[in-house]
Design an enzyme around this catalytic site. Structure first.
Site, PDB file in Angstrom:
ATOM      1  N   ASP A  53      -2.684  -3.476   0.789  1.00 41.99           N
ATOM      2  CA  ASP A  53      -3.355  -4.444   1.485  1.00 41.99           C
ATOM      3  C   ASP A  53      -4.963  -3.934   1.514  1.00 41.99           C
ATOM      4  O   ASP A  53      -5.194  -2.575   1.863  1.00 41.99           O
ATOM      5  CB  ASP A  53      -2.827  -4.813   2.819  1.00 41.99           C
ATOM      6  CG  ASP A  53      -1.625  -5.459   2.724  1.00 41.99           C
ATOM      7  OD1 ASP A  53      -1.232  -6.205   1.647  1.00 41.99           O
ATOM      8  OD2 ASP A  53      -0.643  -5.316   3.664  1.00 41.99           O
ATOM      9  N   TYR A  81       4.250   6.352   4.573  1.00 41.35           N
ATOM     10  CA  TYR A  81       2.941   5.935   5.118  1.00 41.35           C
ATOM     11  C   TYR A  81       3.135   6.399   6.685  1.00 41.35           C
ATOM     12  O   TYR A  81       4.011   7.097   7.206  1.00 41.35           O
ATOM     13  CB  TYR A  81       3.311   4.617   5.342  1.00 41.35           C
ATOM     14  CG  TYR A  81       3.305   3.597   4.220  1.00 41.35           C
ATOM     15  CD1 TYR A  81       2.206   2.912   3.761  1.00 41.35           C
ATOM     16  CD2 TYR A  81       4.567   3.404   3.303  1.00 41.35           C
ATOM     17  CE1 TYR A  81       2.288   2.252   2.244  1.00 41.35           C
ATOM     18  CE2 TYR A  81       4.771   2.692   2.451  1.00 41.35           C
ATOM     19  CZ  TYR A  81       3.560   2.256   1.808  1.00 41.35           C
ATOM     20  OH  TYR A  81       3.698   1.300   0.702  1.00 41.35           O
ATOM     21  N   ASP A  95      -0.195  -8.175  10.862  1.00 39.87           N
ATOM     22  CA  ASP A  95      -0.941  -7.111  10.787  1.00 39.87           C
ATOM     23  C   ASP A  95      -2.366  -7.491  11.710  1.00 39.87           C
ATOM     24  O   ASP A  95      -2.323  -8.689  12.134  1.00 39.87           O
ATOM     25  CB  ASP A  95      -1.480  -6.421   9.297  1.00 39.87           C
ATOM     26  CG  ASP A  95      -2.186  -7.280   8.493  1.00 39.87           C
ATOM     27  OD1 ASP A  95      -2.783  -8.612   9.196  1.00 39.87           O
ATOM     28  OD2 ASP A  95      -2.229  -7.447   7.439  1.00 39.87           O
ATOM     29  N   ARG A 198       4.379  -3.738   7.597  1.00 42.97           N
ATOM     30  CA  ARG A 198       4.161  -5.064   8.362  1.00 42.97           C
ATOM     31  C   ARG A 198       5.110  -5.433   8.941  1.00 42.97           C
ATOM     32  O   ARG A 198       5.341  -5.844  10.064  1.00 42.97           O
ATOM     33  CB  ARG A 198       3.374  -5.929   7.735  1.00 42.97           C
ATOM     34  CG  ARG A 198       1.756  -5.567   7.436  1.00 42.97           C
ATOM     35  CD  ARG A 198       0.968  -6.638   6.813  1.00 42.97           C
ATOM     36  NE  ARG A 198       1.354  -6.834   5.493  1.00 42.97           N
ATOM     37  CZ  ARG A 198       1.205  -8.029   4.688  1.00 42.97           C
ATOM     38  NH1 ARG A 198       1.043  -9.153   5.322  1.00 42.97           N
ATOM     39  NH2 ARG A 198       1.590  -7.912   3.288  1.00 42.97           N
TER      40      ARG A 198
END
Length: 320
Positions: A53, A81, A95, A198
């Site tokens: 993203d 992550y 988000d 997310r």
């Protein structure tokens, strides 16, 4: 009256086939990065393995030339992550870029409750992807349907969260009118391909009854490619200015970072260059076949043919 001809812009030398691991900056789409790499690499044959993203930073693996054939396999690798989840507010996009849809005072949520919620989201789970995602619904991207005002219900899909570690929990005081006390939770997640971080933030907040969304996301690893081997776009620009051509991770090195490898005899190399099948690989997985000169010759998969075990070339990189 004569016009001076426009100066002809010198075409950049084409980069050698290989992978480039980029540390994507915030604010750019993955396609923006591909466009920059096409210019730096002097070729349009550039693709990426797994979208990030615009809000997210970190590892984006790009293939140049014949290395684009490896990307299908890189996309399927596990990913790591680091992220910050804000508990106390839900958003339309799960988000920080989406409109806030609810606020709930999260100050009473305990560390024990957070750990219990994280445990429920660890291991093999069924995850409903974020509605603002690139998944196609009746031929259209889900995010496009949501932005046009449609309600999108995506089906749950199996994913595996092999690590979901909480490092820190910090109170976020209410500052603006309408704010309520929130909590920021710093986490590391290692997950299978197709996982939406997310959605983990959304589901953790929902499970705790206060709502949640992602405020920061950084991808630190895709399969065998870590952030330590990534370059920023500015660093790549400087390297090309210095050396005249974009440096890439050679095909054989890229393949070794993704697959088990086997060294070929000269006879096996010749057979594979003609697309012939050879004796099976030791490991029953897609295998990189490396020639005696160190080059990537083919990707192999073990198969059974007429009762005999063989290794079949699925992609040949060095045809006869």
């Amino acid at each position: 009256m004569t016009h001076d001809p426009k100066p002809v812009r010198e075409r950049r030398p084409t980069a050698p086939d290989g992978l480039v691991v980029v540390d994507k900056p915030q604010g750019l789409t993955s396609h923006d990065v591909v466009s920059r790499l096409r210019r730096l690499a002097g070729t349009r044959k550039v693709g990426h393995a797994g979208t990030l993203d615009p809000m997210a930073t970190g590892v984006l693996v790009l293939g140049i030339g014949r290395a684009t054939k490896l990307l299908t396999y890189v996309v399927g690798a596990d990913k790591e992550y680091t992220a910050t989840i804000r508990l106390g507010a839900a958003t339309a996009t799960d988000d920080a870029e989406g409109e806030t849809t609810s606020r709930t005072d999260a100050s009473a949520v305990t560390r024990e409750a957070i750990d219990a919620g994280v445990a429920l989201l660890t291991g093999p789970i069924e995850q409903v992807p974020s509605s603002v995602s690139a998944i196609k619904v009746d031929g259209q991207r889900a995010y496009a349907l949501v932005r046009s005002g449609e309600q999108v219900e995506l089906k749950a899909r199996p994913v595996t969260i092999s690590r979901f570690d909480v490092h820190d929990v910090r109170p976020v005081p209410a500052v603006e009118p309408g704010d309520v006390p929130a909590l920021d939770v710093d986490v590391t997640v290692v997950c299978s391909s197709g996982t939406y971080i997310r959605a983990l933030a959304r589901d953790l907040g929902a499970g705790l009854g206060v709502g949640g969304h992602l405020t920061a996301l950084r991808r630190t690893r895709v399969g065998g490619y870590g952030i330590g081997g990534a370059s920023t776009l500015d660093e790549l620009e400087a390297q090309v200015e210095r050396d005249g051509v974009l440096a890439t991770l050679p095909l054989a090195d890229a393949a070794r970072a993704t697959f088990p490898a086997r060294d070929l005899t000269p006879e096996e190399r010749t057979a594979l260059s003609y697309g012939k099948w050879i004796d099976p690989s030791v490991q029953d997985a897609t295998t990189a076949a490396i020639g005696d000169d160190g080059s990537l010759v083919a990707l192999l998969e073990n198969v059974v043919r007429e009762g005999k075990h063989k290794a079949k070339p699925v992609i040949v990189f060095a045809p006869a």
